[in-house]
Design a protein around this motif. Structure first.
Motif, PDB file in Angstrom:
ATOM      1  N   VAL A   1      -1.102   1.547  10.179  1.00 21.32           N
ATOM      2  CA  VAL A   1      -2.553   1.694  10.268  1.00 21.32           C
ATOM      3  C   VAL A   1      -2.833   2.796  11.282  1.00 21.32           C
ATOM      4  CG1 VAL A   1      -4.739   0.581  10.865  1.00 21.32           C
ATOM      5  CG2 VAL A   1      -2.964  -0.723   9.685  1.00 21.32           C
TER       6      VAL A   1
ATOM      7  N   ALA B   1      -8.716   7.012  10.643  1.00 18.17           N
ATOM      8  CA  ALA B   1      -9.027   7.940   9.555  1.00 18.17           C
ATOM      9  C   ALA B   1      -9.495   9.263  10.148  1.00 18.17           C
ATOM     10  CB  ALA B   1     -10.104   7.359   8.652  1.00 18.17           C
TER      11      ALA B   1
ATOM     12  N   ASP C   1      -9.488  12.598   5.079  1.00 14.80           N
ATOM     13  CA  ASP C   1      -9.274  11.393   4.268  1.00 14.80           C
ATOM     14  C   ASP C   1     -10.476  11.075   3.380  1.00 14.80           C
ATOM     15  OD1 ASP C   1      -6.703  10.695   5.301  1.00 14.80           O
ATOM     16  OD2 ASP C   1      -7.661   9.776   7.061  1.00 14.80           O
TER      17      ASP C   1
ATOM     18  N   ARG D   1     -10.113  10.785  -0.466  1.00 15.94           N
ATOM     19  CA  ARG D   1      -9.235   9.671  -0.857  1.00 15.94           C
ATOM     20  C   ARG D   1      -9.953   8.331  -0.691  1.00 15.94           C
ATOM     21  NH1 ARG D   1      -3.531  10.904   2.000  1.00 15.94           N
ATOM     22  NH2 ARG D   1      -4.861  11.700   3.638  1.00 15.94           N
ATOM     23  N   LEU D   2     -10.722   8.179   0.382  1.00 18.17           N
ATOM     24  CA  LEU D   2     -11.443   6.925   0.596  1.00 18.17           C
ATOM     25  C   LEU D   2     -12.544   6.755  -0.441  1.00 18.17           C
ATOM     26  CD1 LEU D   2     -11.637   6.724   4.496  1.00 18.17           C
ATOM     27  CD2 LEU D   2      -9.784   6.076   2.942  1.00 18.17           C
TER      28      LEU D   2
ATOM     29  N   VAL E   1      -7.227   3.474   8.350  1.00 19.37           N
ATOM     30  CA  VAL E   1      -6.581   3.438   7.042  1.00 19.37           C
ATOM     31  C   VAL E   1      -5.181   2.849   7.148  1.00 19.37           C
ATOM     32  CG1 VAL E   1      -7.873   5.400   6.107  1.00 19.37           C
ATOM     33  CG2 VAL E   1      -5.721   5.809   7.270  1.00 19.37           C
TER      34      VAL E   1
ATOM     35  N   VAL F   1      -1.596   3.194   5.550  1.00 19.92           N
ATOM     36  CA  VAL F   1      -0.887   4.273   4.870  1.00 19.92           C
ATOM     37  C   VAL F   1       0.525   3.808   4.544  1.00 19.92           C
ATOM     38  CG1 VAL F   1      -0.119   6.671   5.066  1.00 19.92           C
ATOM     39  CG2 VAL F   1      -2.239   5.955   6.173  1.00 19.92           C
TER      40      VAL F   1
ATOM     41  N   VAL G   1      -2.795   6.527   1.009  1.00 14.95           N
ATOM     42  CA  VAL G   1      -3.758   5.608   1.608  1.00 14.95           C
ATOM     43  C   VAL G   1      -3.863   4.382   0.700  1.00 14.95           C
ATOM     44  CG1 VAL G   1      -6.175   5.267   2.240  1.00 14.95           C
ATOM     45  CG2 VAL G   1      -5.029   7.404   2.827  1.00 14.95           C
TER      46      VAL G   1
ATOM     47  N   PHE H   1      -8.559   0.728   3.586  1.00 14.17           N
ATOM     48  CA  PHE H   1      -9.237   1.141   4.811  1.00 14.17           C
ATOM     49  C   PHE H   1     -10.337   0.153   5.155  1.00 14.17           C
ATOM     50  CE2 PHE H   1     -12.181   2.804   1.736  1.00 14.17           C
ATOM     51  CZ  PHE H   1     -13.419   2.866   2.361  1.00 14.17           C
ATOM     52  N   TYR H   2     -10.787   0.238   6.401  1.00 12.44           N
ATOM     53  CA  TYR H   2     -11.958  -0.518   6.833  1.00 12.44           C
ATOM     54  C   TYR H   2     -12.768   0.335   7.795  1.00 12.44           C
ATOM     55  CZ  TYR H   2      -9.900  -1.643  11.428  1.00 12.44           C
ATOM     56  OH  TYR H   2      -9.368  -1.568  12.684  1.00 12.44           O
TER      57      TYR H   2
ATOM     58  N   LEU I   1      -4.866  -4.871   7.698  1.00 13.50           N
ATOM     59  CA  LEU I   1      -6.118  -4.227   8.113  1.00 13.50           C
ATOM     60  C   LEU I   1      -6.992  -5.188   8.918  1.00 13.50           C
ATOM     61  CD1 LEU I   1      -6.918  -2.183   4.892  1.00 13.50           C
ATOM     62  CD2 LEU I   1      -6.408  -1.239   7.156  1.00 13.50           C
TER      63      LEU I   1
END
Length: 167
Positions: A18, A21, A25, A28-29, A64, A66, A72, A75-76, A103
């Motif tokens: 983790v 981010a 990114d 990707r998110l 993120v 990874v 990725v 995420f949060y 996460l």
């Protein structure tokens, strides 16, 4: 992904780490949000035009998960004031192996470090069971708010103190 991921922030777990981010990114998110199988059918309009922009990443606490290949996996985003989980997504093919728990462990650790005792979660209805499984408690319901949100959503609170979590 076949191995389980366990543990807490800062270390590799099953090759998954983790990290904070970064602006690059963002695309990707955004793809992860828009491609989420949890938002198919009646939930699809909620994420259809959603965008996680570089500005959002730079101004919020976004982290993120990874994989060892750099992909990725989830995420949060944690809002510190008032304390709330703003976004949490795990790639469909990375669900059920511990990425979400990793996460959430990271979120709880960072929230504790920031002096937060509890974090509010307004859950996507199908995700409520996951949040309950990581220690969140149901505290109410957030009513639908058309046209943006057409359904009621569970409101939960996640204690960040490990003694309160009961595991």
């Amino acid at each position: 992904m076949s191995s389980r991921v366990t543990g807490s922030r800062g270390a590799a777990h099953g090759g998954v780490t983790v990290r904070r981010a970064v602006a690059r990114d963002a695309k990707r998110l955004t793809r992860l949000v828009r491609g989420s199988g949890a938002y198919e059918g009646p939930y699809a309009p909620m994420v259809a035009g959603y965008r996680v922009g570089p500005d959002y990443i730079e101004t919020h606490e976004v982290f993120v998960a990874v994989g060892p290949d750099g992909r990725v996996l989830g995420f949060y985003a944690l809002i510190l004031s008032p304390p709330e989980l703003d976004l949490m997504f795990v790639a469909d093919d990375a669900q059920g192996v511990g990425v979400g728990r990793l996460l959430m462990d990271d979120l709880k650790s960072r929230a504790r470090a920031a002096g937060l005792g509890r974090v509010r979660i307004v859950s996507h209805p199908p995700a409520e069971g996951f949040y309950l499984s990581v220690g969140a408690e149901r505290v109410g319901t957030v009513a639908a708010n058309p046209p943006a949100v057409m359904w009621d959503r569970p409101e939960l609170e996640l204690p960040t103190d490990e003694d309160e979590l009961g595991y």
